[in-house]
Motif scaffolding. Structure first.
Motif, PDB file in Angstrom:
ATOM      1  N   ARG A 121      32.406  39.463  27.019  1.00 20.93           N
ATOM      2  CA  ARG A 121      33.685  38.769  26.847  1.00 20.93           C
ATOM      3  C   ARG A 121      34.817  39.590  27.464  1.00 20.93           C
ATOM      4  O   ARG A 121      35.942  39.122  27.591  1.00 20.93           O
ATOM      5  CB  ARG A 121      33.972  38.532  25.361  1.00 20.93           C
ATOM      6  N   LEU A 122      34.529  40.835  27.845  1.00 20.13           N
ATOM      7  CA  LEU A 122      35.533  41.728  28.420  1.00 20.13           C
ATOM      8  C   LEU A 122      35.829  41.352  29.869  1.00 20.13           C
ATOM      9  O   LEU A 122      35.041  40.674  30.534  1.00 20.13           O
ATOM     10  CB  LEU A 122      35.039  43.182  28.365  1.00 20.13           C
ATOM     11  N   SER A 123      36.955  41.817  30.346  1.00 19.72           N
ATOM     12  CA  SER A 123      37.316  41.636  31.757  1.00 19.72           C
ATOM     13  C   SER A 123      36.927  42.896  32.523  1.00 19.72           C
ATOM     14  O   SER A 123      37.222  44.010  32.089  1.00 19.72           O
ATOM     15  CB  SER A 123      38.816  41.391  31.899  1.00 19.72           C
ATOM     16  N   PHE A 124      36.260  42.704  33.662  1.00 23.46           N
ATOM     17  CA  PHE A 124      35.834  43.834  34.487  1.00 23.46           C
ATOM     18  C   PHE A 124      36.634  43.800  35.785  1.00 23.46           C
ATOM     19  O   PHE A 124      36.360  42.989  36.666  1.00 23.46           O
ATOM     20  CB  PHE A 124      34.334  43.753  34.776  1.00 23.46           C
ATOM     21  N   SER A 127      35.873  49.428  39.105  1.00 26.21           N
ATOM     22  CA  SER A 127      34.730  49.550  39.999  1.00 26.21           C
ATOM     23  C   SER A 127      33.574  48.688  39.489  1.00 26.21           C
ATOM     24  O   SER A 127      33.424  48.458  38.284  1.00 26.21           O
ATOM     25  CB  SER A 127      34.276  51.016  40.069  1.00 26.21           C
ATOM     26  N   ASN A 128      32.774  48.180  40.407  1.00 26.40           N
ATOM     27  CA  ASN A 128      31.607  47.397  40.022  1.00 26.40           C
ATOM     28  C   ASN A 128      30.318  48.224  40.112  1.00 26.40           C
ATOM     29  O   ASN A 128      29.218  47.667  40.150  1.00 26.40           O
ATOM     30  CB  ASN A 128      31.489  46.144  40.891  1.00 26.40           C
ATOM     31  N   VAL A 129      30.449  49.536  40.135  1.00 28.30           N
ATOM     32  CA  VAL A 129      29.293  50.435  40.204  1.00 28.30           C
ATOM     33  C   VAL A 129      28.919  50.876  38.794  1.00 28.30           C
ATOM     34  O   VAL A 129      29.711  51.540  38.114  1.00 28.30           O
ATOM     35  CB  VAL A 129      29.595  51.669  41.087  1.00 28.30           C
ATOM     36  N   ILE A 130      27.720  50.514  38.349  1.00 28.44           N
ATOM     37  CA  ILE A 130      27.231  50.891  37.023  1.00 28.44           C
ATOM     38  C   ILE A 130      26.562  52.250  37.132  1.00 28.44           C
ATOM     39  O   ILE A 130      25.541  52.395  37.815  1.00 28.44           O
ATOM     40  CB  ILE A 130      26.237  49.837  36.482  1.00 28.44           C
ATOM     41  N   ASP A 131      27.129  53.233  36.468  1.00 28.84           N
ATOM     42  CA  ASP A 131      26.622  54.604  36.571  1.00 28.84           C
ATOM     43  C   ASP A 131      25.471  54.824  35.586  1.00 28.84           C
ATOM     44  O   ASP A 131      25.530  55.675  34.698  1.00 28.84           O
ATOM     45  CB  ASP A 131      27.745  55.607  36.309  1.00 28.84           C
ATOM     46  N   ARG A 132      24.427  54.032  35.749  1.00 29.45           N
ATOM     47  CA  ARG A 132      23.246  54.132  34.896  1.00 29.45           C
ATOM     48  C   ARG A 132      22.103  53.452  35.640  1.00 29.45           C
ATOM     49  O   ARG A 132      22.320  52.704  36.585  1.00 29.45           O
ATOM     50  CB  ARG A 132      23.501  53.472  33.543  1.00 29.45           C
ATOM     51  N   ALA A 142      32.829  51.351  30.384  1.00 31.08           N
ATOM     52  CA  ALA A 142      33.627  52.238  31.243  1.00 31.08           C
ATOM     53  C   ALA A 142      34.229  51.485  32.417  1.00 31.08           C
ATOM     54  O   ALA A 142      35.237  51.920  32.993  1.00 31.08           O
ATOM     55  CB  ALA A 142      32.758  53.384  31.749  1.00 31.08           C
ATOM     56  N   LEU A 143      33.646  50.339  32.787  1.00 33.42           N
ATOM     57  CA  LEU A 143      34.159  49.543  33.914  1.00 33.42           C
ATOM     58  C   LEU A 143      35.198  48.515  33.482  1.00 33.42           C
ATOM     59  O   LEU A 143      35.845  47.906  34.331  1.00 33.42           O
ATOM     60  CB  LEU A 143      32.995  48.806  34.605  1.00 33.42           C
ATOM     61  N   ASN A 221      31.030  57.896  29.531  1.00 29.94           N
ATOM     62  CA  ASN A 221      30.884  58.291  30.926  1.00 29.94           C
ATOM     63  C   ASN A 221      29.501  58.917  31.061  1.00 29.94           C
ATOM     64  O   ASN A 221      29.206  59.935  30.439  1.00 29.94           O
ATOM     65  CB  ASN A 221      31.962  59.312  31.328  1.00 29.94           C
ATOM     66  N   SER A 222      28.635  58.299  31.840  1.00 29.02           N
ATOM     67  CA  SER A 222      27.247  58.718  31.916  1.00 29.02           C
ATOM     68  C   SER A 222      27.113  60.148  32.412  1.00 29.02           C
ATOM     69  O   SER A 222      27.840  60.594  33.297  1.00 29.02           O
ATOM     70  CB  SER A 222      26.464  57.784  32.860  1.00 29.02           C
TER      71      SER A 222
END
Length: 267
Positions: A121-124, A127-132, A142-143, A221-222
């Motif tokens: 439901r959040l707004s992103f 960055s669209n880079v998932i650090d996982r 975090a995004l 933060n990963s």
């Protein structure tokens, strides 16, 4: 493991029924993460679709909860089998086992739905880079450019409560089991009794060890430690569980030899 338990009637006991469900959970659990992860290892453009991320997160949380709670149920089963053997078939009746499995699955389905709906439901807008290595809650939060305070509170409350309550349940079960084993006079009897739950204890230590590390190492933060821990309990452990229960369980090995022998005779 699933086929072996299904075809061998001697393994149609609560312990092995739970084990077959755990094996099915491991199969689905790793299949949720590994395919996209392997594809991204070899692809130049590493990506996952929005809907794919949604489905992956839901299945990951659901199956992780089921495995976590199922290991606690199996610890209770070991406790009843060792500490209250005379009432084992009454306590662990077919109806009771069905209720335990249904309860575990219900918690997993509901918990996963809550976390997934709250996250997406959040707004992103960052960055669209998932650090996982896969779609998990902390790297997605975090995004987000929305207020994630509710998400963080719910995540910590639900995840920690499930993991910690399951861990406490397992510890209490094994305290009673160890106390009962120590009352056995012969060393051979103690060894034989302990061997019935040694495989489960090995799987518990590995799974809860990695889970507790993540719980007490909360960060949005990963870090490299988070990635290694997540890799271990999503890919490595589901692969090791069948080997642990096969190589260290005499009844399973006997059933496997019997099944192989029957296949060779028929062929």
């Amino acid at each position: 493991m699933i086929l072996l338990i299904a075809i061998d009637h001697q393994l149609h006991t609560p312990m092995y029924i739970f084990l077959s469900i755990l094996s099915a959970c491991d199969l689905c659990y790793s299949s949720t993460i590994a395919p996209n992860m392997l594809q991204n290892f070899f692809a130049e453009r590493k990506s996952i679709s929005y809907s794919g991320c949604y489905v992956q997160m839901y299945l990951f949380i659901c199956l992780a909860d089921i495995e976590c709670l199922l290991l606690a149920v199996m610890a209770y089963d070991c406790y009843v089998a060792i500490c209250n053997l005379l009432l084992y078939m009454v306590t662990m009746s077919t109806q009771r086992c069905s209720q335990l499995v249904a309860g575990v699955c219900t918690v997993g389905l509901v918990d996963a739905m809550i976390h997934t709906c709250l996250t997406f439901r959040l707004s992103f807008c960052r960055s669209n880079v998932i650090d996982r290595l896969f779609c998990d809650i902390p790297p997605l939060l975090a995004l987000s450019c929305s207020d994630t305070h509710i998400n963080e509170t719910v995540m910590i409350a639900f995840v920690d409560s499930i993991v910690v309550s399951s861990t406490v349940s397992v510890l209490l079960s094994y305290v009673c089991i160890i106390y009962t084993i120590l009352q056995i006079r012969s060393a051979e009897g103690r060894h034989k009794t302990f061997s019935t739950c040694a495989c489960h204890l090995t799987a518990v230590v590995m799974f809860y060890g990695s889970q507790l590390f993540v719980c007490f190492h909360h960060t949005f933060n990963s870090t490299e430690e988070d990635k290694i821990a997540s890799m271990f309990y999503t890919v490595v452990l589901p692969m090791l569980n069948p080997l642990i229960y096969t190589l260290r369980n005499r009844e399973v090995k006997d059933a496997l030899r019997k099944a192989v022998k029957e296949c060779l005779i028929k062929s």
